[in-house]
Design an enzyme around this catalytic site. Structure first.
Site, PDB file in Angstrom:
ATOM      1  N   TYR A 227       0.812  -1.273  -0.195  1.00  0.00           N
ATOM      2  CA  TYR A 227       0.023   0.061   0.077  1.00  0.00           C
ATOM      3  C   TYR A 227       0.979   1.305   0.015  1.00  0.00           C
ATOM      4  O   TYR A 227       1.466   1.456   0.969  1.00  0.00           O
ATOM      5  CB  TYR A 227      -0.899  -0.004   1.301  1.00  0.00           C
ATOM      6  CG  TYR A 227      -1.871  -1.015   1.093  1.00  0.00           C
ATOM      7  CD1 TYR A 227      -3.369  -0.652   0.820  1.00  0.00           C
ATOM      8  CD2 TYR A 227      -1.946  -2.441   1.321  1.00  0.00           C
ATOM      9  CE1 TYR A 227      -4.503  -1.236   0.705  1.00  0.00           C
ATOM     10  CE2 TYR A 227      -3.052  -3.156   1.158  1.00  0.00           C
ATOM     11  CZ  TYR A 227      -4.325  -2.563   0.896  1.00  0.00           C
ATOM     12  OH  TYR A 227      -5.236  -3.398   0.815  1.00  0.00           O
ATOM     13  N   HIS A 412     -17.630  -3.455  -3.120  1.00  0.00           N
ATOM     14  CA  HIS A 412     -16.418  -4.258  -3.142  1.00  0.00           C
ATOM     15  C   HIS A 412     -15.926  -5.367  -1.867  1.00  0.00           C
ATOM     16  O   HIS A 412     -16.349  -5.196  -0.957  1.00  0.00           O
ATOM     17  CB  HIS A 412     -15.277  -3.103  -2.663  1.00  0.00           C
ATOM     18  CG  HIS A 412     -13.694  -3.255  -2.712  1.00  0.00           C
ATOM     19  ND1 HIS A 412     -13.189  -3.911  -3.852  1.00  0.00           N
ATOM     20  CD2 HIS A 412     -12.984  -3.733  -1.581  1.00  0.00           C
ATOM     21  CE1 HIS A 412     -12.056  -4.228  -3.573  1.00  0.00           C
ATOM     22  NE2 HIS A 412     -11.701  -4.273  -2.098  1.00  0.00           N
TER      23      HIS A 412
END
Length: 587
Positions: A227, A412
């Site tokens: 990330y 999601h």
């Protein structure tokens, strides 16, 4: 997709990215409706797709409440196949086969049940409108009812993801039952939202500008999941603007490692020294950066540019709007690919020509945490995230209006998710869900414009329900940041913007433990059980459903606005039952 901390639970939600910047004026757009490599259709279609990588098969379509119209342009002088499949495979599927021979169009409704020629249907429910050959190849126009009422040989076209299959062959068949196998290189599948109203391309106002937030040649480490975050200072605007469209900018060749990106708002005052600061999103402990938790925009793999409706835009440039955004990009690199250098990011389009309403985004669902537990051996296991009636009331009573008008939804989940829906409960009675996707495709995640705006009000609660299939996985799946972990989230786009930005929950598993500190012990215990046993599976689903939950919500103002309680979710005293359609009985 959620970045705040709850008690002992580090909630930092998921997705990641990074960023250079540029603000440029967009010239007046006399928009080219179709990309330059597309053939020209016979009429105007708002939805279209290139079905294959090589550019041999193009699809255009439009739909209304009862029927759908298709137009295919295929680079062949032979037969063309098109169909709808439950799983993206060539069978079982509802298909049509068509070709033009000696000026005559041949077209038939068929179905597939194995690795052999599609069978001609007893009832011919797809209607040929036109067919011909031109310089490009073969053009077929055809239509059908969304529900043909042929339960045995056709498939109903529903809201949500549809797995579309296609094929073609360079030669015409000898006769109707003499099709030559198309071959591996002339077939494929693509997930599409056939009933989606968001146009593939739409003309923007002439005074639109765009602002790019991109990674600056970020060197991706050879790790499974990474990330990457960049803080980004927004351009100074002389007056209020509205963001009216956003899109992902993906470096060619890096499509296989980009999983999703999210822009978060950063509340309060931040020094300019933070501008373009880059770091690993979940290794940074600066409290100002940890406060960047309000979701501004989200994109995931397969997502296309999203155009806001003409009556709403995300506000920019006022004293209440963020001066800094945090762009977070999640890289998924299970093959540990080396040498990846990435400059992907997001582009936002904004205009001083204001729309009627200021829009906002509400993130709901399950907290991204290891305590979201999905055991193996389930054909269907339901995880549910709750946005409580109390959180909704706290926000709506402090808003400029007593209700939210929802115009789009982005759902999601990850690899074992097979379906997801966003349910609404109004004072205990469940009403029609905001959105349902029974054919969720991890590689095709779109923000979906609703056919009709929906209102949420005081007395409402929201349930995000993810349906997981863990049958063949052979091990536990936990909530987390990696693609191999799971998530269950819904991002609701609405107007007018209200204070709340996040509204999430997490089960406490009170049937097994009495204190959150016993979580790891619970996981160790669950891993000793026999999950092939139906009673074990049923009991865990029941105990999860009946558990108390951490119910949390937070405003765009950041952690200072954080609210949490432990309680049973709001009860559903009357579940929603979809009205039975009289379409087939009236035909």
């Amino acid at each position: 997709m959620c970045r705040f901390v709850v008690g002992v639970v580090a909630l930092m939600v998921t997705l990641s990215a990074a960023a250079p910047k540029s603000a440029t004026t967009k010239p007046a757009q006399n928009a080219v409706v179709y990309p330059s490599n597309f053939p020209t259709p016979t009429e105007t279609y708002s939805r279209f797709a290139q079905m294959d990588v090589s550019g041999n098969y193009f699809l255009f379509w439009r739909a209304n409440s009862t029927h759908i119209h298709f137009e295919t342009h295929v680079k062949t002088r032979g037969y063309v196949g098109f169909g709808i499949s439950s799983n993206g495979n060539m069978y079982p599927a509802d298909v049509v086969i068509g070709w033009v021979k000696d000026g005559k169009v041949h077209f038939e409704d068929r179905h597939t049940i194995g690795f052999y020629e599609p069978i001609i249907d007893d009832s011919q429910d797809w209607t040929l409108i036109a067919g011909y050959e031109n310089d490009f190849g073969t053009v077929l126009k055809f239509s059908r009812a969304l529900d043909t009422c042929d339960e045995k040989q056709d498939r109903v076209i529903k809201d949500g993801t549809t797995k579309v299959i296609f094929s073609y062959h360079p030669d015409d068949p000898i006769h109707e039952t003499g099709l030559t196998y198309h071959g591996h290189g002339r077939r494929g599948s693509k997930s599409l939202l056939l009933l989606d109203l968001n146009p593939t391309v739409k003309e923007l106002p002439a005074d639109t500008k765009h602002f790019d937030m991109k990674n600056q040649q970020f060197h991706l480490p050879a790790v499974d999941t990474y990330y990457h975050c960049t803080v980004f200072k927004m351009p100074v605007l002389p007056q209020k603007h509205h963001l009216v469209m956003y899109e992902a900018l993906i470096d060619p060749g890096n499509e296989d490692v980009l999983h999703h990106m999210v822009l978060y708002t950063c509340p309060g005052k931040m020094d300019d020294k933070y501008d373009l600061m880059q770091y690993h999103c979940y290794h940074e402990h600066d409290p100002l950066l940890q406060a960047c938790t309000g979701v501004f925009l989200a994109w995931a793999v397969g997502g296309e540019p999203f155009y806001l409706p003409d009556n709403a835009g995300f506000p920019l440039g006022t004293k209440d709007d963020p001066r800094f955004l945090l762009l977070e990009t999640h890289y998924n690199n299970p093959s540990l690919k080396t040498g990846v250098i990435d400059s992907s990011g997001m582009r936002i389009h904004f205009t001083p020509t204001l729309r009627l309403h200021d829009a906002g985004v509400l993130e709901t669902g399950v907290m991204v945490d290891r305590f979201q537990i999905v055991p193996p051996e389930y054909e269907s296991f339901k995880s549910r995230g709750y946005c409580s009636m109390e959180c909704m009331q706290r926000s709506l009573t402090r808003s400029t209006a007593p209700e939210m008008n929802v115009f789009a939804v982005f759902q999601h989940t990850h690899l074992i998710g097979k379906g997801i829906k966003t349910r609404i409960v109004r004072n205990g009675t469940e009403i029609e869900p905001l959105i349902v996707d029974d054919n969720y495709d991890f590689d095709f995640q779109e923000t979906r414009l609703l056919a009709h705006e929906r209102k949420l009000q005081v007395g409402d609660a929201i349930i995000t329900e993810c349906d997981y299939r863990s049958k063949e996985k052979g091990k536990f799946t936990y909530g987390g940041l990696s693609t191999s972990d799971e998530m269950c989230l819904t991002f609701i786009l609405y107007y007018p913007r209200m204070p709340m930005s996040n509204c999430l929950s997490l089960p406490m598993y009170g049937a097994y433990i009495s204190d959150p500190g016993q979580r790891e012990g619970l996981i160790q215990y669950l891993e000793t059980l026999d999950w092939k046993n139906q009673t074990t599976r049923d009991m865990f689903q029941q105990n999860t459903d009946q558990s108390k939950y951490w119910l949390v919500c937070m405003d765009y103002a950041g952690p200072t606005s954080y609210f949490r309680k432990t309680a049973q979710p709001d009860p559903v005293t009357k579940p929603y039952v979809k009205p039975k359609s009289d379409w087939c009985s009236s035909k």
